[in-house]
Scaffold this active site. Structure first.
Site, mmCIF file in Angstrom:
data_model
loop_
_atom_site.group_PDB
_atom_site.id
_atom_site.type_symbol
_atom_site.label_atom_id
_atom_site.label_comp_id
_atom_site.label_asym_id
_atom_site.label_seq_id
_atom_site.Cartn_x
_atom_site.Cartn_y
_atom_site.Cartn_z
ATOM 1 N N ASP A 216 0.824 -1.211 0.000
ATOM 2 C CA ASP A 216 0.000 0.000 0.000
ATOM 3 C C ASP A 216 0.853 1.253 0.000
ATOM 4 O OD1 ASP A 216 -2.111 1.706 0.077
ATOM 5 O OD2 ASP A 216 -2.732 1.256 2.107
ATOM 6 N N HIS B 32 3.436 6.034 4.379
ATOM 7 C CA HIS B 32 2.650 6.474 3.233
ATOM 8 C C HIS B 32 1.459 7.367 3.541
ATOM 9 C CE1 HIS B 32 0.023 2.818 3.925
ATOM 10 N NE2 HIS B 32 -0.883 3.716 3.634
#
Length: 700
Positions: free
Chosen positions: A34, A239
């Site tokens: 991800d 992230h």
């Protein structure tokens, strides 16, 4: 997995990739389900760490195009390849349902070539792992008629099965661009600025501490402190932090971590400089007029520096500083052509430095940017560069993450003058003018446009007081250049992206990312945009745009609100961007020269490292992790060509050994130490690390 009634399918839950030293093992797969897209240099960096396998599922989120493979070889810009797998169920949180296994079978775009795929199950987003119910469901599907054969496995076992059929696999070359979450290149500009500033600071600490270690055996290299600061910085590169898609509390934590890095880093930098320069040879007596100027980049630089003059006024000097070294400044060099600033009757200004001629209209837009040596104009007739524009920014899905292509239909130029142009510095070594714009009823912008002697770019120092909702601020530079592709800097190299929208793959890149520079060139001429903390950008036909600020309201309603300071620059050039030195100038903009009072007037200039070829960038100098008597230097080929180059050093090196990114020496003999230095051979965009064993240091 294949399409037979009972094809085999292997499943594995998501393992956690922790510090290898905790488990006494090194990983050979990169498990990153991800992240919002993947750089085209990642394959080389993986291979340099002994990793040859890669897994993600994020590109299944593409908004426009379906990625054509699930199992394939991914090839980076240097030619390095890794085996990549995208689980065809398009999820890392499966619950073990029959329909999920059938989707894995149906979605596999490489069935026929590959009869295996992974299915990632458990509560994976936020943790929690699999439940007993999930395990029971999967166990029942081990050998059930009409379903894929489901088998528990490990990542190593799974990738080993794929490697048996690797001759059947296709290859994808270049970046893995996610066609979604384009807004994260710009959201939370202060976090991105903190990231860039801390990267610069830690680079300089490592370099100067390495020089101090090589010259003084008594110097204690701050390994423990640097490891702590690097880990804080890398924590913020998670992230949802660096992309700005985090909640307010996380943004506050990130800002606090950056402050900690900067406060501790400045102390470490000061310690390194005092150790390195505290007892320089000479008369031992400095004067108020003698200044030590330090360059942490691997090429000679001639630049204007600022100091404090009589009465606290700013004093300027033009100085030439050796590559990765220092010199004592006593008197400023005479400028090859003094900067002039001329006000015209209509309130516009012209600035010249012998390299560039820049014309600004009454609202601060660049109406002409001329390369004086060739009299080549950069700005098309009737167009304006340095044109600010504001857009409505209301994405379909997630505020902080996304910007949609339809925002481009809402463009409004910012032309409302708040304060007219006025001269700040009248010329000589530097000329500058300042003006203010009213962006909206709530937001304002102040900009100082600077041109310095011997400098090939015009610099725009910008302050924005930003209080908007669902707006997007950009600055545009139309260029008198025609090219189907623009070039963007990435990690250890660059790549090209189209300036047209011929296909859906082109159109989906309406907002992209780069690091310190982008360039639009035709044969013989081009324009580069440099920046010190921005990442979002685009080039559509001949218009180059730098994305400056957004105003999302979820998940952090305060994102980007408040004051911002940033700098960008425009550099027209003859020839290619490689020949013109755009890469070096972008580094120069980001890594300013350091100054400190000189302890001696008579010490000679000194250079630690220099590299013969301008294509080779010496990116990093640091102490080796596992050896107290060695440094590690990291270099990369930046032009995209094959080149041999000599590395020169004045450090007391007794042996040079090629090593990988984990600092493990390559098999084979050491590199010869010759009179010209160490000869290194590079292929396009290759990253090389060299272990330098120092004389007179204690071995491990």
């Amino acid at each position: 997995m294949d399409s037979r009634s009972n094809p085999p399918q292997r499943l594995s839950s998501s393992p956690i990739a922790s510090d290898p030293s905790s488990f006494s093992c090194l990983l050979n797969q990169f498990w990153l389900p991800d992240t919002f897209g993947y750089s085209a240099q990642l394959p080389q960096l993986m291979r340099g760490c002994g990793i040859r396998r890669f897994l993600t599922q994020k590109l299944s989120w593409n908004l426009v195009n379906t990625f054509p493979h699930n199992t394939f070889f991914w090839e980076g810009i240097d030619g390095s390849r890794v085996l990549a797998h995208f689980p065809p169920a398009d999820s890392y949180g499966l619950a073990g349902h029959v329909e999920e296994m059938l989707k894995s079978l149906k979605n596999n775009r490489d069935k026929g070539q590959v009869n295996h795929s992974a299915a990632l199950f458990g509560f994976g987003d936020g943790g929690g792992g699999p439940t007993q119910t999930m395990l029971d469901r999967l166990k029942r599907m081990k050998d059930t008629d009409g379903l894929p054969r489901v088998q528990m496995s490990t990542p190593d076992q799974f990738f080993s099965a794929l490697e048996k059929v690797e001759s059947q696999l296709c290859t994808w070359v270049g970046e893995l661009f996610l066609e979604l979450h384009n807004g994260t290149y710009t959201t939370h500009g202060q976090i991105k600025k903190g990231n860039r500033e801390c990267e610069r600071l830690l680079h300089d600490i490592e370099a100067l501490s390495s020089f101090a270690l090589s010259r003084k055996t008594s110097f204690r290299y701050p390994s423990t402190q640097l490891q702590h600061l690097w880990r804080l910085l890398l924590l913020n590169q998670f992230h949802d932090v660096l992309p700005g898609s985090c909640i307010q509390l996380v943004a506050e934590d990130a800002t606090r971590y950056y402050s900690e890095i900067q406060d501790a880093g400045v102390r470490l930098l000061t310690d390194a400089m005092e150790s390195l320069f505290g007892d320089l040879p000479g008369n031992g007596r400095g004067t108020p007029e003698s200044i030590l100027v330090i360059n942490t980049l691997p090429w000679e630089r001639t630049e204007v520096i600022s100091g404090t003059g009589p009465g606290g006024s700013e004093s300027l000097a033009l100085v030439t500083v050796p590559s990765m070294g220092y010199c004592v400044l006593r008197d400023s060099l005479p400028p090859p052509h003094p900067v002039t600033v001329t006000k015209k009757a209509d309130g516009s200004f012209t600035m010249e430095n012998g390299i560039l001629q820049v014309c600004l209209d009454t609202v601060g837009r660049v109406t002409s940017l001329c390369l004086m040596s060739s009299e080549r104009e950069t700005v098309p007739e009737g167009c304006y560069a340095n044109q600010f524009a504001i857009f409505d920014d209301v994405p379909l899905y997630w505020d902080a993450w996304d910007v949609m292509d339809y925002h481009l239909e809402t463009r409004k130029p910012v032309t409302r003058l708040l304060k007219p142009l006025e001269v700040v510095v009248p010329g000589g070594l530097r000329g500058s003018v300042r003006f203010s714009l009213q962006i909206s009823e709530k937001s304002t912008l102040v900009q100082e446009v600077l041109l310095e002697a011997a400098c090939p770019f015009i610099r725009f120092q910008t302050q924005v007081d930003w209080h908007e909702a669902h707006k997007f601020l950009k600055v545009e530079f139309p260029a008198k250049v025609r090219s189907p592709n623009a070039t963007y800097e990435i990690q250890f190299g660059h790549l090209q992206r189209p300036t047209h929208w011929n296909t859906s793959w082109d159109w989906a890149r309406f907002e992209v990312w780069s690091h310190k520079w982008i360039d639009l060139s035709e044969h013989g001429f081009g324009l580069a945009l440099l920046n010190d903390c921005k990442y979002g950008c685009s080039v559509r036909r001949n218009v180059m745009s730098l994305s400056l600020l957004r105003a999302p309201k979820s998940p952090d309603a305060t994102a980007d609100m408040g004051r911002h300071q940033f700098t960008y620059a425009a550099m027209p050039h003859r020839g290619s961007f490689q020949e013109a030195g755009v890469i070096q100038q972008a580094y120069n903009l980001n890594f300013r020269l350091h100054t400190m009072p000189s302890p001696s007037e008579l010490c000679p200039a000194w250079s630690a490292f220099s590299v013969e070829s301008p294509a080779i960038i010496l990116e990093t100098v640091k102490k080796a992790e596992d050896r107290s008597d060695a440094l590690v230097i990291r270099l990369y080929e930046s032009h995209g060509g094959t080149v041999d180059s000599w590395l020169q050093t004045s450090l007391p090196v007794q042996e040079a050994v090629l090593c990988d990114l984990l600092e493990r020496p390559h098999p084979g003999p050491s590199l010869p130490l010759e009179e010209r230095g160490v000869k290194l051979s590079f292929t396009p965009f290759q990253v090389q690390s060299v272990l330098l064993i120092l004389k007179g240091q204690n071995s491990p």
